[in-house]
Motif scaffolding. Structure first.
Motif, PDB file in Angstrom:
ATOM      1  N   ARG A   1       0.860  -1.186   0.000  1.00 14.23           N
ATOM      2  CA  ARG A   1       0.000   0.000   0.000  1.00 14.23           C
ATOM      3  C   ARG A   1       0.895   1.235   0.000  1.00 14.23           C
ATOM      4  N   LEU A   2       0.853   1.975  -1.088  1.00 14.26           N
ATOM      5  CA  LEU A   2       1.688   3.167  -1.244  1.00 14.26           C
ATOM      6  C   LEU A   2       0.851   4.412  -0.991  1.00 14.26           C
ATOM      7  N   SER A   3       1.219   5.179   0.023  1.00 12.37           N
ATOM      8  CA  SER A   3       0.566   6.454   0.289  1.00 12.37           C
ATOM      9  C   SER A   3       1.416   7.545  -0.351  1.00 12.37           C
ATOM     10  N   VAL A   4       0.908   8.113  -1.423  1.00 16.98           N
ATOM     11  CA  VAL A   4       1.686   9.036  -2.248  1.00 16.98           C
ATOM     12  C   VAL A   4       1.725  10.421  -1.616  1.00 16.98           C
ATOM     13  N   GLY A   5       2.912  11.027  -1.619  1.00 18.71           N
ATOM     14  CA  GLY A   5       3.094  12.365  -1.073  1.00 18.71           C
ATOM     15  C   GLY A   5       3.147  13.424  -2.151  1.00 18.71           C
ATOM     16  N   ILE A   6       3.815  14.535  -1.830  1.00 17.33           N
ATOM     17  CA  ILE A   6       3.841  15.677  -2.742  1.00 17.33           C
ATOM     18  C   ILE A   6       5.190  15.848  -3.437  1.00 17.33           C
ATOM     19  N   GLU A   7       6.070  14.838  -3.328  1.00 13.52           N
ATOM     20  CA  GLU A   7       7.371  14.936  -3.968  1.00 13.52           C
ATOM     21  C   GLU A   7       7.242  14.880  -5.497  1.00 13.52           C
ATOM     22  N   ASP A   8       8.379  14.998  -6.167  1.00 12.25           N
ATOM     23  CA  ASP A   8       8.427  14.776  -7.607  1.00 12.25           C
ATOM     24  C   ASP A   8       8.088  13.303  -7.850  1.00 12.25           C
ATOM     25  N   PRO A   9       7.033  13.000  -8.609  1.00 15.06           N
ATOM     26  CA  PRO A   9       6.644  11.595  -8.792  1.00 15.06           C
ATOM     27  C   PRO A   9       7.725  10.753  -9.469  1.00 15.06           C
ATOM     28  N   GLU A  10       8.571  11.382 -10.276  1.00 15.87           N
ATOM     29  CA  GLU A  10       9.650  10.644 -10.929  1.00 15.87           C
ATOM     30  C   GLU A  10      10.607  10.043  -9.896  1.00 15.87           C
ATOM     31  N   GLU A  11      10.813  10.751  -8.786  1.00 13.34           N
ATOM     32  CA  GLU A  11      11.685  10.233  -7.739  1.00 13.34           C
ATOM     33  C   GLU A  11      11.080   8.979  -7.098  1.00 13.34           C
ATOM     34  N   ILE A  12       9.765   8.991  -6.912  1.00 14.59           N
ATOM     35  CA  ILE A  12       9.081   7.841  -6.312  1.00 14.59           C
ATOM     36  C   ILE A  12       9.127   6.644  -7.253  1.00 14.59           C
TER      37      ILE A  12
END
Length: 362
Positions: free
Chosen positions: A341-352
């Protein structure tokens, strides 16, 4: 004696750090377990966000759920919930309330199964608008229509989508519940719970809250309300990031399955598109490699037993949030040790995406 007076109009609502109030100042403010201005200010915010009649505020999301259910149910009542709700909510309804003569009916995931499980004598229906952890999106409008037919109270936990993406009261919920610790406050620095909905029901819940002592303290109310100020900005970025991550991870050879309501192959994609502004920030997927090695190889994403913050967090439900479910229950949900379960934050999505890809490749 100092006769100087200080006049101030704070831009941020202040913390009323007091246990009690000078009497007789009025009937309302006597003791902060019952009412506190900082806590009340937070409640007014969630009431307005949900476009509801009234509100209440609690020491945690589970405090909001348990107090609400205890206030609105009695021995002999029948409560319906679904298997894919948060594990502690599920166990409270089935196991704890069951000890007090309340019949718990458990439906399988999906709106059709929930509606099918509502009987003529169902007193309360407790659902999640977007379920944790398998991300089914329940049709609140359809469920509310069935509840009205039989006279049942509909309580909706809308922690995952938040009122930014979905307004459960507008869709027919009698009470909407939020864990304020998650996306609403959004910074992993506070535990709180919120409800909004019908005034007549909130009055009963408020009396139970004051009796049980599941009240929120003013510092936590301040932090929750402060985080809530950026809810719209954060959810816009989180919605966008989650959609991009889900689409790209679909093509990753190390992943066998992606679960996200924004993808066309999701079973509730159509209803989610009709009732939600965005598909929220949880992306689930199954990996083909060892889960412990995978999480150990992540460099940026943090493994933790929570969700909804500004930083991206990953969890393994079978060892974290849903560890109390048995093998049969997990099997029905399709959740095993490979399920992330990935809770996505506000970072650059490419980094994730890069972090997940590198961890899978290793």
């Amino acid at each position: 004696m100092n006769n100087n007076k200080i006049y101030a109009s704070p831009l941020t609502f202040p913390i009323y750090q007091t246990s009690s109030y000078a009497a007789p100042e009025g009937e309302k403010y006597r003791y902060s377990r019952e009412y506190n201005p900082t806590v009340e200010n937070l409640g007014l915010e969630i009431r307005d966000l949900e476009e509801a009649e009234d509100y209440n505020v609690f020491s945690s999301g589970m405090g909001a759920i348990t107090t609400t259910l205890l206030a609105l149910s009695k021995p002999g009542d029948r409560i319906l919930t679904h298997l894919d709700t948060f594990a502690r909510s599920y166990h409270f309804i089935r196991d704890f309330l069951g000890k007090w003569g309340i019949q718990a009916d458990i439906s399988n995931p999906g709106t059709e199964n929930i509606i099918r499980g509502i009987r003529k004598d169902t007193r309360i229906v407790f659902v999640e608008s977007m379920t944790n952890p398998i991300l089914r999106v329940n049709d609140i409008r359809a469920i509310s229509e069935k509840c009205r037919e039989v006279g049942a109270i509909l309580i909706v936990d809308s922690t995952v989508p938040t009122p930014y993406n979905l307004k459960s009261v507008k869709l027919g919920a009698d009470i909407v519940v939020h864990s304020g610790s998650k996306f609403i406050s959004g910074h992993n620095n506070v535990i709180s719970g919120l409800i909004a909905g019908r005034k007549d029901l909130i009055e009963k819940i408020d009396a139970m809250r004051r009796t049980m002592g599941t009240s929120l303290d003013p510092n936590s109310a301040f932090l929750t309300e402060n985080g809530m100020k950026t809810l719209g900005i954060r959810m816009e970025k989180i919605n966008s990031n989650a959609m991009k991550i889900a689409r790209i991870l679909e093509d990753n050879p190390g992943i066998s399955k992606i679960i996200y309501p924004g993808l066309p192959d999701h079973p509730d994609h159509e209803v989610a598109g009709e009732c939600m502004k965005g598909y929220s920030g949880i992306v689930c997927f199954k990996i083909k490699t060892d889960p412990e090695k995978f999480t150990a190889n992540l460099k940026k994403i943090v493994p933790a037993n929570t969700m909804g913050g500004t930083e991206t967090i990953i969890s393994i439900p079978v060892t974290m949030s849903h560890r109390s479910l048995n093998a049969d229950e997990l099997g029905t949900l399709g959740v095993d040790s490979s399920y992330m379960r990935l809770s996505v934050g506000i970072e650059d999505p490419e980094e994730i995406i890069r972090d997940i890809t590198n961890a899978l490749n290793q």
